[in-house]
Design an enzyme around this catalytic site. Structure first.
Site, PDB file in Angstrom:
ATOM      1  N   TYR A   1       5.760  -0.599   2.734  1.00  0.00           N
ATOM      2  CA  TYR A   1       4.701  -0.734   3.577  1.00  0.00           C
ATOM      3  C   TYR A   1       5.326  -1.765   4.732  1.00  0.00           C
ATOM      4  CZ  TYR A   1      -0.057  -2.575   5.260  1.00  0.00           C
ATOM      5  OH  TYR A   1      -0.974  -3.031   5.957  1.00  0.00           O
TER       6      TYR A   1
ATOM      7  N   LYS B   1       5.434  -0.864   8.816  1.00  0.00           N
ATOM      8  CA  LYS B   1       4.585  -1.597   9.680  1.00  0.00           C
ATOM      9  C   LYS B   1       5.685  -2.313  10.790  1.00  0.00           C
ATOM     10  CE  LYS B   1       0.300  -0.823   8.489  1.00  0.00           C
ATOM     11  NZ  LYS B   1      -0.628  -0.249   9.302  1.00  0.00           N
TER      12      LYS B   1
END
Ligand SMILES: NC(=O)c1ccc[n+]([C@@H]2O[C@H](COP(=O)([O-])OP(=O)(O)OC[C@H]3O[C@@H](n4cnc5c(N)ncnc54)[C@H](O)[C@@H]3O)[C@@H](O)[C@H]2O)c1
Length: 253
Positions: A151, A155
């Site tokens: 994740y 990002k």
């Protein structure tokens, strides 16, 4: 009414921050086009908003994203605002315990999806000589996040996209910024904290997250959405290429 008459595209608008952003833009006069991989969820949010409409859209499908932007332009003749918000997380796990399938899924939605959105939106905005885009990145796009590495990598990529797009599109009058929230009370956070909740109970899980934050708590959706609207606001005409933490101080320490 900061966005009176503006045409706005919001992805992942069926839930959480996307739904709240769509409502806030509509309340400030925008015609909002909501989309979500869960088309019924987007439709439920759209039905309460004047002039809004919705579509089912998986942002990792670049051809579908292009067709969606084409449909917006066919109907309204322009695209003024975009909030590239659709995103997923994965269960908390060390890198060596994270399935490659989970890595691929997170990259496909969060990074490939964000790229596909920019790829379709920028030519329209550059041609009309105006536009503003917000990318929903994360505090995990600015600093590492143990047990959330895939994740966090996705990002960090979103922040890189926002900065690069700002360089490419600024001279055409288009601004692109990334908003970087930390733990915010949405369905995504509930999913993320399942393991913590099983171990510590719901209140205990929140306490453990809050303990990491200088403000000592998680965020309400409105606290993030107001920053999204601030970054889109035409009065914010000199803000581009920024990755703005709205994170209760998490990345300050
Ligand atoms: N909640 C947090 O703590 C937090 C913190 C930092 C960043 N963010 C980011 O904010 C954004 C919104 O998250 P949220 O907390 O509102 O989550 P959420 O799970 O409540 O909403 C995300 C929405 O995206 C949709 N979606 C998922 N995959 C999709 C796809 N392939 N195509 C289109 N739509 C898809 C989901 O159906 C859902 O409606 C995400 O990009 C997330 O990574 C959230």
């Amino acid at each position: 009414m900061r966005f009176e008459g503006c045409i706005a595209m919001v992805t992942g608008a069926g839930s959480g921050l996307g739904a709240q952003t769509a409502r806030a833009l509509s309340a400030e006069g925008a015609v909002v086009v909501l989309s979500d991989v869960d088309g019924a969820a987007a439709a439920r949010v759209a039905q309460d908003l004047p002039k809004a409409w919705s579509a089912a859209l998986d942002v990792s499908d670049a051809a579908a994203v292009q067709a969606h932007v084409d449909a917006i332009c066919a109907r309204h003749g322009r695209l003024d605002l975009a909030v590239n918000n659709a995103g997923i997380a994965h269960g908390l796990a060390l890198i060596e315990d994270t399935d490659m399938a989970a890595f691929d899924a997170v990259i496909a939605v969060n990074l490939r999806g964000a790229f596909a959105c920019l790829r379709a939106q920028l030519p329209v905005m550059k041609a009309q000589g105006s536009g503003a885009i917000v990318m929903l990145a994360s505090a995990a796009g600015l600093a590492g996040a143990g047990r959330l590495a895939a994740y966090a990598a996705s990002k960090h990529g979103v922040v890189g996209l926002a900065r690069s797009a700002a360089d490419e599109a600024g001279r055409s009058g288009v601004r692109i910024n990334a908003i970087c929230p930390a733990f915010t009370e949405t369905p995504m956070l509930e999913g993320l904290t399942t393991a913590l909740t099983e171990r510590y109970g719901a209140a205990g899980a929140r306490d453990r997250l809050s303990a990491r934050m200088p403000l000592g708590r998680t965020a309400e959706t409105g606290e993030i959405v107001q920053a999204v609207l601030w970054a889109l606001d035409p009065q914010n005409s000199f803000l581009t290429g920024a990755a703005i933490p709205i994170d209760g101080g998490l990345t300050a320490i």
